[in-house]
Scaffold this motif. Structure first.
Motif, PDB file in Angstrom:
ATOM      1  N   VAL A  36      34.353 -13.984 -13.830  1.00 18.02           N
ATOM      2  CA  VAL A  36      33.457 -14.905 -14.539  1.00 18.02           C
ATOM      3  C   VAL A  36      34.219 -15.437 -15.739  1.00 18.02           C
ATOM      4  O   VAL A  36      34.716 -14.659 -16.555  1.00 18.02           O
ATOM      5  N   ARG A  37      34.299 -16.766 -15.866  1.00 17.10           N
ATOM      6  CA  ARG A  37      35.186 -17.380 -16.848  1.00 17.10           C
ATOM      7  C   ARG A  37      34.417 -18.318 -17.773  1.00 17.10           C
ATOM      8  O   ARG A  37      34.313 -19.513 -17.515  1.00 17.10           O
ATOM      9  N   GLY A  38      33.837 -17.762 -18.814  1.00 12.83           N
ATOM     10  CA  GLY A  38      33.190 -18.584 -19.826  1.00 12.83           C
ATOM     11  C   GLY A  38      31.918 -19.263 -19.366  1.00 12.83           C
ATOM     12  O   GLY A  38      31.709 -20.457 -19.608  1.00 12.83           O
ATOM     13  N   VAL A  39      31.032 -18.514 -18.706  1.00 12.81           N
ATOM     14  CA  VAL A  39      29.802 -19.089 -18.157  1.00 12.81           C
ATOM     15  C   VAL A  39      28.747 -19.255 -19.244  1.00 12.81           C
ATOM     16  O   VAL A  39      28.504 -18.343 -20.041  1.00 12.81           O
ATOM     17  N   ASN A  40      28.108 -20.419 -19.256  1.00 10.15           N
ATOM     18  CA  ASN A  40      26.974 -20.712 -20.132  1.00 10.15           C
ATOM     19  C   ASN A  40      25.785 -21.104 -19.258  1.00 10.15           C
ATOM     20  O   ASN A  40      25.845 -22.103 -18.537  1.00 10.15           O
ATOM     21  N   LEU A  41      24.723 -20.296 -19.308  1.00 10.16           N
ATOM     22  CA  LEU A  41      23.512 -20.549 -18.537  1.00 10.16           C
ATOM     23  C   LEU A  41      22.314 -20.087 -19.347  1.00 10.16           C
ATOM     24  O   LEU A  41      22.434 -19.180 -20.172  1.00 10.16           O
ATOM     25  N   SER A  42      21.146 -20.676 -19.075  1.00 13.37           N
ATOM     26  CA  SER A  42      19.917 -20.190 -19.717  1.00 13.37           C
ATOM     27  C   SER A  42      18.734 -20.477 -18.828  1.00 13.37           C
ATOM     28  O   SER A  42      18.759 -21.399 -17.994  1.00 13.37           O
ATOM     29  N   VAL A  43      17.675 -19.675 -18.996  1.00 15.08           N
ATOM     30  CA  VAL A  43      16.451 -19.856 -18.221  1.00 15.08           C
ATOM     31  C   VAL A  43      15.267 -19.537 -19.121  1.00 15.08           C
ATOM     32  O   VAL A  43      15.307 -18.603 -19.926  1.00 15.08           O
ATOM     33  N   ALA A  44      14.207 -20.344 -19.012  1.00 11.86           N
ATOM     34  CA  ALA A  44      13.025 -20.199 -19.850  1.00 11.86           C
ATOM     35  C   ALA A  44      11.883 -19.586 -19.054  1.00 11.86           C
ATOM     36  O   ALA A  44      11.914 -19.532 -17.811  1.00 11.86           O
ATOM     37  N   ALA A  45      10.862 -19.136 -19.748  1.00 14.56           N
ATOM     38  CA  ALA A  45       9.677 -18.584 -19.101  1.00 14.56           C
ATOM     39  C   ALA A  45       9.063 -19.630 -18.181  1.00 14.56           C
ATOM     40  O   ALA A  45       8.957 -20.808 -18.533  1.00 14.56           O
ATOM     41  N   GLY A  46       8.674 -19.210 -16.978  1.00 14.07           N
ATOM     42  CA  GLY A  46       8.049 -20.109 -16.035  1.00 14.07           C
ATOM     43  C   GLY A  46       8.989 -21.025 -15.297  1.00 14.07           C
ATOM     44  O   GLY A  46       8.565 -21.855 -14.504  1.00 14.07           O
ATOM     45  N   GLU A  47      10.285 -20.877 -15.518  1.00  9.85           N
ATOM     46  CA  GLU A  47      11.290 -21.754 -14.917  1.00  9.85           C
ATOM     47  C   GLU A  47      12.113 -20.997 -13.887  1.00  9.85           C
ATOM     48  O   GLU A  47      12.344 -19.791 -14.016  1.00  9.85           O
ATOM     49  N   THR A  48      12.552 -21.715 -12.848  1.00 11.73           N
ATOM     50  CA  THR A  48      13.476 -21.152 -11.865  1.00 11.73           C
ATOM     51  C   THR A  48      14.823 -21.847 -11.981  1.00 11.73           C
ATOM     52  O   THR A  48      14.914 -23.069 -11.811  1.00 11.73           O
ATOM     53  N   LEU A  49      15.840 -21.057 -12.283  1.00 11.60           N
ATOM     54  CA  LEU A  49      17.221 -21.542 -12.308  1.00 11.60           C
ATOM     55  C   LEU A  49      17.918 -21.003 -11.068  1.00 11.60           C
ATOM     56  O   LEU A  49      17.981 -19.787 -10.864  1.00 11.60           O
ATOM     57  N   ALA A  50      18.410 -21.893 -10.221  1.00  5.75           N
ATOM     58  CA  ALA A  50      19.182 -21.481  -9.055  1.00  5.75           C
ATOM     59  C   ALA A  50      20.661 -21.530  -9.400  1.00  5.75           C
ATOM     60  O   ALA A  50      21.137 -22.490 -10.013  1.00  5.75           O
TER      61      ALA A  50
END
Length: 278
Positions: A36-50
């Motif tokens: 894993v090389r410098g990953v930036n991700l986020s997920v909020a309540a009620g949201e689906t991130l694939a």
């Protein structure tokens, strides 16, 4: 929300779970794999991130990092942060992690037979989650487990509660895994290829179930998959990974309609499409 090439697309609401510049290495004899090389991700309540990508893209290593489930060693968290409501998971002690796992972040895996204990009855495995994370009495934990089994569509929960995993079909075992993951009402559910081992009909049922439960409980969901059809039907946003990096993120409809990264375009071009019969 506009898709961006090489930079994270944040949800409009405050994130529940956020990966900031995450770097994960696997140090093997004589070599280091930068998974894993410098990953930036986020997920909020009620949201689906694939999170999508081919095998070896780093998507599962990223997901497992949220619960520190990559084996240490050979795994080394080489940098970055994983923030759960602002707390860095990478800085928690093992005792603090035990309080997070199952209670605040839960995970559903691809093959429930490798995750469920074959020597323990189904009911015991679900109630154990509550007994570890609260002051539930045995009767309270049993009642909550039966409610969870009913909620995920397991028929005759009383009978299934007393059975062993090998006595259940693949679809029922996956429902039991979901019941176990959700019984403590976590803030975040991570589903790592949750339908790959199931037939097409059962896949559809499990995905519909996850969507329904997310809406009911307002969870943030991170869905790890290689199936772009699943992404199109269930996700709000998508992150495309390759060689340990996020190459594109954004709103699903916009990424699918106007992919910015060449790799995303190749993935979409490789997805089978039904052509009308002449």
């Amino acid at each position: 929300m506009t898709s961006t090439h090489g930079s994270p697309a944040a949800p409009t609401a405050a994130p529940v779970l956020e990966f900031r510049d995450l770097r994960v290495d696997f140090r093997l004899s004589g070599s280091t794999v930068h998974a894993v090389r410098g990953v930036n991700l986020s997920v909020a309540a009620g949201e689906t991130l694939a999170v999508v990508g081919e095998s070896g893209s780093g998507k599962s290593a990223t997901a497992l990092s949220a619960l520190r489930l990559n084996p240490e060693p050979p795994c080394v968290y080489a940098g970055g942060e994983i923030l759960l409501d602002g707390r860095d998971v990478l800085g928690l002690s093992e005792r603090q992690l035990r309080r997070v796992r199952g209670a605040e972040i839960s995970m559903v895996f691809q093959d429930p037979m490798t995750s469920l204990d074959p020597l323990q009855r189904v009911g015991h495995q679900i109630t154990e989650v509550l007994r570890l994370h609260g002051d539930h009495t045995r009767a309270e934990a049993r009642s909550a487990a039966l409610t969870a089994l009913d909620e995920v569509g397991v028929p005759d929960p009383e009978r299934r509660f007393r059975q062993y995993p090998h006595e259940l079909s693949g679809g029922l075992r996956q429902r039991v895994m979901i019941a176990s993951a959700l019984v403590a009402r976590p803030r975040v559910l991570i589903a790592d290829e949750p339908t790959t081992a199931l037939d097409v009909t059962v896949q559809r049922q499990i995905l519909d179930l996850l969507v329904r439960l997310q809406h009911r409980h307002g969870m943030a969901v991170v869905l790890i998959t290689h199936d772009l059809g699943v992404v199109a039907e269930t996700a709000d946003r998508v992150a495309v990974m390759r060689h340990g990096e996020v190459v594109e993120t954004g709103d699903v409809e916009q990424v699918f309609a106007r992919p910015a990264a060449p790799y995303t375009r190749r993935l979409l071009d490789a997805t089978p499409r039904l052509e009308p019969v002449a």
